[in-house]
Write a protein that holds these residues in place. Structure first.
Motif, mmCIF file in Angstrom:
data_model
loop_
_atom_site.group_PDB
_atom_site.id
_atom_site.type_symbol
_atom_site.label_atom_id
_atom_site.label_comp_id
_atom_site.label_asym_id
_atom_site.label_seq_id
_atom_site.Cartn_x
_atom_site.Cartn_y
_atom_site.Cartn_z
ATOM 1 N N VAL A 117 1.636 2.540 -3.387
ATOM 2 C CA VAL A 117 0.505 3.245 -3.996
ATOM 3 C C VAL A 117 0.352 4.624 -3.367
ATOM 4 O O VAL A 117 0.541 5.659 -4.025
ATOM 5 N N GLU A 118 0.034 4.640 -2.094
ATOM 6 C CA GLU A 118 -0.264 5.916 -1.430
ATOM 7 C C GLU A 118 0.972 6.803 -1.303
ATOM 8 O O GLU A 118 0.879 8.023 -1.472
ATOM 9 N N ILE A 155 0.827 -1.207 0.000
ATOM 10 C CA ILE A 155 0.000 0.000 0.000
ATOM 11 C C ILE A 155 0.860 1.254 0.000
ATOM 12 O O ILE A 155 0.459 2.303 -0.530
ATOM 13 N N ASP A 210 -2.526 0.522 -8.297
ATOM 14 C CA ASP A 210 -2.320 -0.740 -7.600
ATOM 15 C C ASP A 210 -0.842 -1.109 -7.630
ATOM 16 O O ASP A 210 -0.115 -0.725 -8.562
#
Length: 248
Positions: free
Chosen positions: A76-77, A73, A91
């Motif tokens: 992505v973030e 994650i 993703d």
């Protein structure tokens, strides 16, 4: 060393294409810079292909190697914090170190969008090709059927395309009208430079009555680029999805 696969969406209007090049800012360059800010190490992206200047993507796939042990994650973030509004990571997945974004792909899906109206649309000018003449969808459907299969697409590529073979497999070509918007969806194993744009341009010329639907079959048997249709503008093209065997 970890191999990370990214799925990326971008509006290509402001960029010189996906691949880093000397004549302008590329999408790849911007994402590599964002990843370097996140990871504190230089990153080299390997992509599932190239998109030209002004072409968009809803599902570009790229991969890179890193020593950083971040959760997925964070790729992505964390990366998105350093990206401009017209590029986003959708993703991230960990893949085998030998993953090859181009060679391992089994199909690609492109969509070309035509805005078929007598009046132009300022809101759609960067995402579609404005065609004023009413297009004959029945003729376009008949022509599109000839593309399906394995053929020599030499008549449907850019003059400076350096690929060794121009033979490609097309699995489907679907054309749908929704009001004033016409979408041309093309799915195949791989594409030559400008191939979908020339296919779209030829289909639009057939929709205008410039060519008969059977002209596509003639072009596939007689690979002469000069006898095909125009190269449709880059703004109408979008890479929708890249499919891999593990995804099926």
């Amino acid at each position: 060393m970890r191999a990370i696969r990214l799925t990326i969406e971008y509006d290509g209007t402001a960029y010189a294409g996906w691949q880093i090049q000397p004549n302008g800012l590329a999408v790849q360059q911007v994402i590599e810079g964002a990843l370097q800010q996140l990871l504190g190490e230089a990153v080299s992206l390997r992509s599932s292909g190239r998109t030209d200047a002004g072409v968009h993507a809803a599902g570009m796939v790229a991969a890179f190697a890193t020593t950083r042990q971040l959760p997925l994650i964070a790729f992505v973030e964390g990366t998105n914090r350093f990206l401009p509004p017209d590029i986003v990571i959708l993703d991230a997945a960990e893949v085998a170190p030998g993953f090859r974004p181009i060679a391992d792909a089994v199909a690609k899906h492109y969509r070309y969008t035509v805005y078929n109206s007598t009046v132009r649309s300022p809101l759609r000018r960067f995402m579609s090709w404005h065609v004023r003449e009413r297009l004959d969808l029945e003729a376009m459907h008949a022509a599109a059927a000839h593309f399906v299969g394995r053929h020599d697409f030499a008549a449907f590529r850019a003059s400076n395309c350096a690929t060794k073979t121009s033979v490609r497999r097309i699995d489907a070509v679907d054309i749908v009208r929704d009001g004033e918007t016409i979408t041309i969806d093309v799915i195949g194993e791989g594409f030559l430079k400008n191939m979908v744009r020339v296919m779209a341009g030829t289909l639009v010329d057939i929709g205008k009555g410039r060519f008969a639907p059977e002209h596509v079959a003639w072009l596939l048997a007689n690979p002469d680029r000069k006898k095909a249709g125009v190269t449709a503008p880059a703004c109408g093209l979008c890479l929708i999805k890249v499919t891999y065997r593990d995804d099926i």
